[in-house]
Design an enzyme around this catalytic site. Structure first.
Site, PDB file in Angstrom:
ATOM      1  N   TRP A 215       0.838  -1.207   0.000  1.00 55.05           N
ATOM      2  CA  TRP A 215       0.000   0.000   0.000  1.00 55.05           C
ATOM      3  C   TRP A 215       0.871   1.255   0.000  1.00 55.05           C
ATOM      4  O   TRP A 215       0.583   2.236  -0.688  1.00 55.05           O
ATOM      5  CB  TRP A 215      -0.911   0.021   1.237  1.00 55.05           C
ATOM      6  CG  TRP A 215      -2.242  -0.625   1.064  1.00 55.05           C
ATOM      7  CD1 TRP A 215      -2.668  -1.802   1.596  1.00 55.05           C
ATOM      8  CD2 TRP A 215      -3.367  -0.114   0.319  1.00 55.05           C
ATOM      9  NE1 TRP A 215      -3.965  -2.066   1.230  1.00 55.05           N
ATOM     10  CE2 TRP A 215      -4.429  -1.044   0.445  1.00 55.05           C
ATOM     11  CE3 TRP A 215      -3.575   1.037  -0.450  1.00 55.05           C
ATOM     12  CZ2 TRP A 215      -5.661  -0.862  -0.170  1.00 55.05           C
ATOM     13  CZ3 TRP A 215      -4.814   1.225  -1.054  1.00 55.05           C
ATOM     14  CH2 TRP A 215      -5.838   0.286  -0.909  1.00 55.05           C
TER      15      TRP A 215
ATOM     16  N   ASN B 272      -4.625   2.750  12.878  1.00 55.32           N
ATOM     17  CA  ASN B 272      -5.026   2.829  11.478  1.00 55.32           C
ATOM     18  C   ASN B 272      -6.519   2.600  11.265  1.00 55.32           C
ATOM     19  O   ASN B 272      -7.157   3.281  10.455  1.00 55.32           O
ATOM     20  CB  ASN B 272      -4.230   1.831  10.639  1.00 55.32           C
ATOM     21  CG  ASN B 272      -4.443   2.060   9.152  1.00 55.32           C
ATOM     22  OD1 ASN B 272      -4.270   3.160   8.662  1.00 55.32           O
ATOM     23  ND2 ASN B 272      -4.851   1.027   8.429  1.00 55.32           N
TER      24      ASN B 272
ATOM     25  N   TRP C 148     -12.349  17.077   2.969  1.00 50.15           N
ATOM     26  CA  TRP C 148     -11.331  16.126   3.450  1.00 50.15           C
ATOM     27  C   TRP C 148      -9.958  16.779   3.570  1.00 50.15           C
ATOM     28  O   TRP C 148      -9.130  16.358   4.379  1.00 50.15           O
ATOM     29  CB  TRP C 148     -11.261  14.910   2.518  1.00 50.15           C
ATOM     30  CG  TRP C 148     -10.956  15.242   1.083  1.00 50.15           C
ATOM     31  CD1 TRP C 148     -11.849  15.501   0.088  1.00 50.15           C
ATOM     32  CD2 TRP C 148      -9.658  15.340   0.475  1.00 50.15           C
ATOM     33  NE1 TRP C 148     -11.203  15.761  -1.107  1.00 50.15           N
ATOM     34  CE2 TRP C 148      -9.857  15.665  -0.894  1.00 50.15           C
ATOM     35  CE3 TRP C 148      -8.361  15.194   0.945  1.00 50.15           C
ATOM     36  CZ2 TRP C 148      -8.798  15.848  -1.791  1.00 50.15           C
ATOM     37  CZ3 TRP C 148      -7.296  15.369   0.055  1.00 50.15           C
ATOM     38  CH2 TRP C 148      -7.521  15.691  -1.297  1.00 50.15           C
TER      39      TRP C 148
ATOM     40  N   TRP D 121      -6.831   9.705   3.153  1.00 44.19           N
ATOM     41  CA  TRP D 121      -7.943  10.657   3.249  1.00 44.19           C
ATOM     42  C   TRP D 121      -8.840  10.600   2.010  1.00 44.19           C
ATOM     43  O   TRP D 121     -10.064  10.647   2.113  1.00 44.19           O
ATOM     44  CB  TRP D 121      -7.412  12.075   3.474  1.00 44.19           C
ATOM     45  CG  TRP D 121      -7.275  12.368   4.930  1.00 44.19           C
ATOM     46  CD1 TRP D 121      -6.160  12.265   5.704  1.00 44.19           C
ATOM     47  CD2 TRP D 121      -8.332  12.760   5.812  1.00 44.19           C
ATOM     48  NE1 TRP D 121      -6.444  12.562   7.011  1.00 44.19           N
ATOM     49  CE2 TRP D 121      -7.765  12.883   7.105  1.00 44.19           C
ATOM     50  CE3 TRP D 121      -9.689  13.012   5.639  1.00 44.19           C
ATOM     51  CZ2 TRP D 121      -8.535  13.251   8.218  1.00 44.19           C
ATOM     52  CZ3 TRP D 121     -10.447  13.391   6.742  1.00 44.19           C
ATOM     53  CH2 TRP D 121      -9.870  13.504   8.006  1.00 44.19           C
TER      54      TRP D 121
END
Length: 438
Positions: A263, A326, A344, A367
């Protein structure tokens, strides 16, 4: 008078001497290597809190590195100012034959390196950059037609197909320490105060991957009351831990943890290929959303006073420790964007100010995922229910009650918005924006 010929290794977000790509290539050259770090005032001047735990962390790590270099009769040159100005001074002061540094993929860093590369070129000084902070960079993992992946799952599949031990083999820098530039007497090491910051009493997370945490990572990582995550984000962000060393360890112990490292690479390549995401939605149609941006509600969110205990616990943890679990990060981000309809980017900026492990690529990617506007994002109609998330991932409320001890008493605020109302409003506003774009 200029000194004898030297090469300069410019240290940035790679605060270690071991297993360091740019330092390795510099040391294998023909000229002695002088390590350099620049406290960039372009960045520092934007930090409001002069007791910044991240600046102090960098400072402490630089002290450690300088001490290590002293053992090899060398030193770390530390300067403060605008990088271009400092490089112009260094070119006048030293007979520089080459500059080596590790790649930084953020928009500001790319612009900065471009200008410095041009200046060095005019002085006939080669400027070489190397991959160091990620496993695969830029266009190393692409679709068969050379286009970048924008969905994680096929990217991760290709990432794993391409991976072999070459990509996580350590650079044996210590073999070549004899080629460090000899410095006597040692350089003056600036004080923290001279950089414009004050010390703060803070305990930083350990630099090691704890076996008991990594081994159980897939089973424990979603439960904030358990010490089930590594807290290594800070060390990866500033390069005090080699990504190659960590990946090598993770491959042997836990594939779910490896996925987290994938990721990380995924978001870095997104930032590289689509730099607009630093300021706008990855999917432009989401820039049509009519945010409410209620400043009073944003303040309540920042302070952990929303009346949603899991959200409030996460924000209080962040404010006090510079860290947030997380799973909770996803819940609080979704709550801000979808329950409160606050842009955001407001939340992203708040995290950037507070997170110890703030990394533009990962923070922005997370985000935008939560807000529904990013790559591989949660669809806009998926709205986390904070109460259900709490019941599922903090069933005994150990995490919540640790950070929100007044929960269940008259001192705890009522919810600032009702969930079902907020969910319906979110769907209406998002649909309207996407229909308008279409």
């Amino acid at each position: 008078m200029k000194t004898k010929k030297i090469a300069i290794y410019w240290m940035r977000r790679d605060l270690r001497l071991e297993d360091n790509a740019a330092l390795y290539h510099a040391l294998k050259g023909d000229t002695p290597v002088l390590p350099l770090f620049i406290f960039d005032t372009t960045i520092l001047d934007k930090l409001h809190d002069k007791q910044d735990t991240r600046v102090q962390f960098i400072y402490q790590e630089l002290e450690r590195i300088a001490s290590e270099l002293h053992k090899h009769d060398s030193d770390l040159l530390v300067r403060t100012g605008k990088p271009l100005d400092i490089w112009q001074e260094l070119i006048e002061q030293y007979d520089v034959t080459a500059v080596h540094t590790n790649e930084d993929y953020e928009p500001y860093a790319r612009e900065r390196d471009g200008r410095i590369g041009e200046m060095l070129f005019k002085h006939n000084v080669p400027f070489s950059t190397y991959k160091d902070q990620v496993v695969f960079e830029k266009a190393e993992v692409t679709k068969s037609d050379g286009q970048p992946y924008t969905v994680y799952t096929p990217y991760s599949r290709r990432w794993r197909e391409k991976l072999n031990p070459f990509y996580y083999k350590a650079y044996p820098t210590e073999k070549y320490f004899a080629n460090l530039y000899k410095v006597s007497p040692h350089f003056h090491f600036p004080s923290l105060a001279s950089i414009g910051f004050q010390p703060v009493d803070f305990q930083y997370p350990a630099r090691i991957a704890k076996a008991d945490i990594v081994n159980k990572y897939d089973k424990q990582r979603d439960y904030p009351a358990i010490e089930g995550t590594t807290h290594l984000g800070l060390h990866l962000r500033f390069g005090t831990l080699s990504i190659r060393k960590l990946l090598s360890y993770a491959l042997k112990h836990n594939q779910t943890f490896v996925n987290e490292l994938i990721w990380r690479d995924f978001y870095h390549q997104i930032l590289w290929h689509f730099p607009h995401v630093a300021k706008a939605a990855f999917r432009p149609e989401y820039d049509f959303i009519q945010w409410i941006n209620d400043e009073k509600q944003f303040k309540a969110w920042c302070e952990g006073r929303t009346g949603y205990p899991l959200v409030d616990a996460g924000m209080r943890e962040l404010n006090e420790t510079g860290y947030m679990h997380n799973r909770v990060r996803m819940v609080v981000a979704s709550f801000l964007a979808k329950h409160l309809l606050i842009d955001w980017r407001w939340g992203e900026a708040y995290f950037a100010e507070k997170l110890l492990d703030f990394d533009l690529a990962a923070n922005n990617g997370g985000w935008q995922w939560a807000a529904g506007c990013g790559t591989d994002a949660a669809p806009y109609f998926r709205v986390f229910n904070p109460e259900l998330q709490m019941k599922r991932f903090d069933p005994e409320m150990k995490y919540v009650l640790h950070w929100v001890p007044e929960y269940g008493t008259s001192d705890y605020p009522r919810p600032i918005v009702e969930h079902e109302f907020a969910r319906k409003r979110c769907l209406e506003v998002y649909k309207k924006a996407l229909k308008k774009e279409g």
